[in-house]
Design a protein around this motif. Structure first.
Motif, PDB file in Angstrom:
ATOM      1  N   ALA A 128       1.422  -1.389  -0.088  1.00  0.00           N
ATOM      2  CA  ALA A 128      -0.249   0.190   0.345  1.00  0.00           C
ATOM      3  C   ALA A 128       1.097   0.913   0.163  1.00  0.00           C
ATOM      4  O   ALA A 128       2.256   1.288   0.904  1.00  0.00           O
ATOM      5  CB  ALA A 128      -0.877   0.251   1.560  1.00  0.00           C
TER       6      ALA A 128
ATOM      7  N   THR B 207      -9.773   4.610   0.460  1.00  0.00           N
ATOM      8  CA  THR B 207      -8.995   3.920   0.740  1.00  0.00           C
ATOM      9  C   THR B 207      -7.436   4.202  -0.226  1.00  0.00           C
ATOM     10  O   THR B 207      -7.233   4.047  -0.987  1.00  0.00           O
ATOM     11  CB  THR B 207      -8.457   2.724   0.250  1.00  0.00           C
ATOM     12  OG1 THR B 207     -10.459   2.059   1.329  1.00  0.00           O
ATOM     13  CG2 THR B 207      -7.600   1.431   0.602  1.00  0.00           C
TER      14      THR B 207
ATOM     15  N   ASP C 105      -4.501   3.687  -2.997  1.00  0.00           N
ATOM     16  CA  ASP C 105      -3.317   3.002  -3.686  1.00  0.00           C
ATOM     17  C   ASP C 105      -3.030   1.437  -2.975  1.00  0.00           C
ATOM     18  O   ASP C 105      -2.581   1.464  -2.532  1.00  0.00           O
ATOM     19  CB  ASP C 105      -3.098   3.600  -4.553  1.00  0.00           C
ATOM     20  CG  ASP C 105      -3.473   4.403  -5.545  1.00  0.00           C
ATOM     21  OD1 ASP C 105      -4.692   4.389  -5.739  1.00  0.00           O
ATOM     22  OD2 ASP C 105      -3.682   5.376  -6.873  1.00  0.00           O
ATOM     23  N   PHE C 106      -3.630   0.778  -3.720  1.00  0.00           N
ATOM     24  CA  PHE C 106      -2.264  -0.514  -3.399  1.00  0.00           C
ATOM     25  C   PHE C 106      -2.341  -1.769  -3.743  1.00  0.00           C
ATOM     26  O   PHE C 106      -3.704  -1.765  -5.284  1.00  0.00           O
ATOM     27  CB  PHE C 106      -2.918  -1.296  -2.128  1.00  0.00           C
ATOM     28  CG  PHE C 106      -4.471  -1.715  -1.819  1.00  0.00           C
ATOM     29  CD1 PHE C 106      -4.710  -3.121  -2.152  1.00  0.00           C
ATOM     30  CD2 PHE C 106      -5.846  -1.325  -2.105  1.00  0.00           C
ATOM     31  CE1 PHE C 106      -5.566  -3.354  -2.358  1.00  0.00           C
ATOM     32  CE2 PHE C 106      -7.095  -1.434  -1.594  1.00  0.00           C
ATOM     33  CZ  PHE C 106      -6.701  -3.048  -2.299  1.00  0.00           C
TER      34      PHE C 106
END
Length: 272
Positions: free
Chosen positions: A113, A180, A182-183
């Motif tokens: 992440a 969330t 970016d991962f």
């Protein structure tokens, strides 16, 4: 994982890592003018309140409240140009086994992440240091110390309408997941016919790309498998990073033969 334990998910407006809450845990927020804020100021007030209750608490280098070598309260912050607030969570008599079960993911090592990694710390309950402490005693001690540190405490009326509006907003999928960081979720699967690696990238809670490939040493992968890989990548792109959504997208691919069904089951297992 959390659903199996009947634990609900919420996202707060302040930064920091995930926190487990149950009825053995007391949450507090201190709101103040930006110019009066420092990261240790509110934590120190809480530590001093615990000291008055004969618990030898202090503020550690990570701005958490600790006793001995164990954290009893984490800290998170949000700053604007004019205001700041400090979120804290005090472990009084929490279920630490459930806490560890909810905060440790079997997929953690497979996810890369862009966000800042949360630093894990050994934790303890206040009950480990005093049988006299409970929610009411903690709140009383903090109110008394707040009065000494910042001035008189004034109770405010509860705004039920605003509370309902806030609860409705923070329950939405967009609030929980669409911000969330970016991962990339990397998978390795071992099948009788080949070893397969997958790289699933996500942006704002949606899958932005899904790439699958057989290992270079695979001698003779099924001749149609590249087309299956491409189909999976095509249907997953743009879908929400959620089990139900991924399962719905992959359902037609399962009909492309036994290899396709195996791949779909393997990918879905990573979303559970």
């Amino acid at each position: 994982m959390m659903q199996k334990r009947d634990v609900l998910l919420a996202r707060r407006t302040s930064g920091g890592g995930a926190v487990y809450h149950d009825l053995g845990n007391t949450n507090y927020t201190v709101l103040m003018p930006r110019q009066a804020f420092s990261r240790d100021r509110c934590a120190l007030m809480v530590a001093q309140a615990l000291q008055q209750a004969d618990i030898p608490a202090y503020v550690n280098a990570r701005h958490d409240v600790a006793v001995g070598e164990r954290k009893v309260s984490g800290s998170a912050f949000r700053l604007t140009s004019s205001r700041a607030f400090h979120h804290g969570t005090m472990l009084i008599d929490a279920d630490l086994a459930r806490l560890n079960g909810c905060l440790r993911s079997r997929h953690a090592d497979a996810i890369e992440a862009r966000g800042v990694d949360s630093v894990r710390s050994a934790v303890a309950n206040l009950r480990d240091y005093s049988w006299a402490i409970d929610h009411d005693a903690f709140c009383t001690a903090v109110r008394r110390q707040f009065d000494a540190s910042f001035g008189p405490v004034h109770d405010m009326p509860f705004d039920a309408a605003a509370n309902t509006e806030m609860k409705d907003r923070i329950r939405t999928w967009d609030w929980l997941f669409a911000q969330t960081p970016d991962f990339v979720h990397r998978l390795d699967g071992y099948f009788p016919w080949a070893t397969v690696s997958a790289s699933i990238s996500a942006h704002r809670g949606h899958i932005s790309a899904a790439n699958l490939a057989t290992a270079p040493e695979a001698s003779a992968p099924p001749p149609h498998i590249s087309a299956v890989f491409a189909d999976i990548g095509r249907v997953l792109a743009g879908t929400r990073y959620a089990y139900a959504d991924v399962a719905e997208c992959l359902a037609p691919i399962r009909n492309h033969g036994s290899h396709a069904a195996e791949l779909c089951d393997w990918i879905l297992a990573a979303f559970q």
